[in-house]
Design an enzyme around this catalytic site. Structure first.
Site, PDB file in Angstrom:
ATOM      1  N   ALA A  99       9.921 -10.454   1.186  1.00  0.00           N
ATOM      2  CA  ALA A  99       8.523  -9.631   1.674  1.00  0.00           C
ATOM      3  C   ALA A  99       7.298  -9.935   0.974  1.00  0.00           C
ATOM      4  CB  ALA A  99       8.827  -8.087   1.442  1.00  0.00           C
ATOM      5  N   ALA A 100       7.425 -11.178   0.286  1.00  0.00           N
ATOM      6  CA  ALA A 100       6.510 -11.532  -0.710  1.00  0.00           C
ATOM      7  C   ALA A 100       4.937 -11.759   0.090  1.00  0.00           C
ATOM      8  CB  ALA A 100       6.680 -12.803  -1.232  1.00  0.00           C
ATOM      9  N   GLY A 101       5.259 -12.389   1.300  1.00  0.00           N
ATOM     10  CA  GLY A 101       3.827 -12.573   2.005  1.00  0.00           C
ATOM     11  C   GLY A 101       3.635 -11.258   2.487  1.00  0.00           C
ATOM     12  N   ASP A 102       4.227 -10.162   2.823  1.00  0.00           N
ATOM     13  CA  ASP A 102       3.845  -9.007   3.248  1.00  0.00           C
ATOM     14  C   ASP A 102       3.136  -8.255   2.192  1.00  0.00           C
ATOM     15  OD1 ASP A 102       4.903  -9.264   5.697  1.00  0.00           O
ATOM     16  OD2 ASP A 102       6.670  -8.785   5.230  1.00  0.00           O
TER      17      ASP A 102
END
Length: 305
Positions: A252-255
Site C-alpha cells: 500500500a506504499a503508493g496509496d
C-alpha cells in the site's frame, strides 16, 4: 476557516495475502507461505490514510451486498471516514485482491474488481459537491475510466484540485489528463504514460517532461527507495529523497503516499513540502505488513509537517 474535505473516489477490496520466499513464475507452485486477510483497495487505502493523518475524508466507492462489503463499510466508519455517498451493489460481489509478497517486500497482485467495475458516472452525485466543502479530489484507476473522466471534469467545474494516481497503469486520454492538477505515477506507470523506461532520476526527468506535454500541470514520479521526482507547473524539477528503511511489504506504499500528499496539500503546504510529508508516510508503511494495517497515524510522522 472551515477545513476543506478530501473526496476519494475509487475501489474497495478485500486483500488475500500470502507471504512467500519469492513470487512464483508461471506454472510454479511454492510451499511454505503464510496467509492473512486485510482490508484494501487503492481508493479505500487512500481514504484510510487521509483519515489517519488528520484529513477530512469523504469516500465514494461501490461495494457488494455481502459480508466483505459490510465489513469494509464498518471499518471505514470506525476510521472516521464520511461514507454517506458509498453505494451497495446487489448484483456483484465486493472486490477481491490476491497478493503474493516475497522476502524483499515486493509484491504481485491480481484483482477481481467485482462491484468496483460498476461504479458509474451517475453514482457520483452532484449533491456531494454542493453539500460538502471539497477542496481536493483523489482518484485511482481501479474503477471505470468514464467514471474517472466524469469525476475530474466535475471537479474542474468546481475549482477542486485533482490528484490522479494512475494505478494500475492504463492508457489515459487527453480528455482526462487536461483536468488533472497533479499526477503521481510510480516508475512503471510513468514508463507506460511516457514511453520512456524509467529506471533512475535522469530517465524520470525525461518521462516527466513528456507527461507534462500531455496537459498535466504537475508530475510527481515515485521512485521507491530513490525517493520522488517533482516537475511543477513552473517547469522546475525537485528531487525528494526518502528515508532508508527495511521494507517488508510494499503493498500500500503508493496509496499511503497519495493520501498523505492530499492531506498536506489540504493544509496549504506547497508541493515539495507535501511530497516530503508523503515520502515519510510511505516509508513507514513499507516497514509493516498489509495494506490498511500498515498505514501510519499522524503522530507517527516527524518532524510535524
Amino acid at each position: 476557516m472551515k477545513k476543506q474535505s478530501i473526496i476519494i473516489i475509487g475501489s474497495t477490496n478485500i486483500d488475500m495475502v500470502i507471504k512467500a520466499p519469492r513470487i512464483p513464475v508461471p506454472g510454479e507452485t511454492i510451499l511454505g507461505g503464510t496467509f492473512f486477510m486485510n482490508s484494501g483497495g487503492k481508493g479505500a487505502n487512500q481514504a484510510v490514510t487521509v483519515a489517519r493523518l488528520g484529513g477530512n475524508a469523504v469516500f465514494v466507492s461501490k461495494i457488494g451486498n455481502d459480508i466483505f462489503g459490510k465489513q469494509s463499510l464498518e471499518l471505514f466508519q470506525k476510521e472516521g471516514i464520511y461514507t454517506a455517498y458509498m453505494l451497495s451493489d446487489n448484483h456483484h460481489s465486493s472486490g477481491v485482491a490476491l497478493i503474493t509478497v516475497d522476502e524483499k517486500g515486493e509484491n504481485s497482485i491480481v484483482v477481481a474488481s467485482g462491484a468496483n467495475a460498476h461504479l458509474k458516472p451517475e453514482d457520483i452525485a452532484d449533491v456531494i459537491f454542493e453539500d460538502l466543502n471539497i477542496g481536493i479530489m483523489l482518484l485511482q484507476l481501479e474503477i471505470p475510466l468514464d467514471t474517472v473522466q466524469h469525476a475530474v471534469q466535475k471537479a474542474s467545474e468546481k475549482n477542486i484540485i485533482v490528484i490522479l494516481n494512475p494505478a494500475p497503469a492504463r492508457t489515459l486520454s487527453s480528455t482526462i489528463l487536461k483536468y488533472v492538477d497533479i499526477i503521481t505515477p510510480n516508475a512503471t506507470e510513468a514508463t507506460h504514460l511516457s514511453g520512456i523506461e524509467v529506471k533512475d532520476m535522469t530517465t524520470a526527468r525525461e518521462a516527466a517532461l513528456i507527461i507534462q506535454k500531455k496537459g498535466v500541470k504537475n508530475i510527481v514520479i515515485t521512485m521507491g527507495e530513490q525517493g520522488a521526482l517533482i516537475l511543477d507547473s513552473n517547469h522546475l524539477f525537485t528531487e525528494m529523497p526518502v528515508a532508508k528503511v527495511k521494507a517488508v511489504d510494499t503493498t500500500a506504499a503508493g496509496d499511503v503516499f497519495n493520501g498523505a500528499l492530499a492531506v498536506a496539500l489540504s493544509e496549504q503546504k506547497d508541493l515539495p513540502t507535501a511530497v516530503a510529508f508523503a515520502c515519510q508516510a510511505a516509508a513507514i508503511s513499507v516497514t509493516r505488513w498489509g495494506a490498511q494495517s500498515s498505514i501510519p497515524y499522524r503522530n507517527e510522522l516527524y518532524p510535524e509537517v
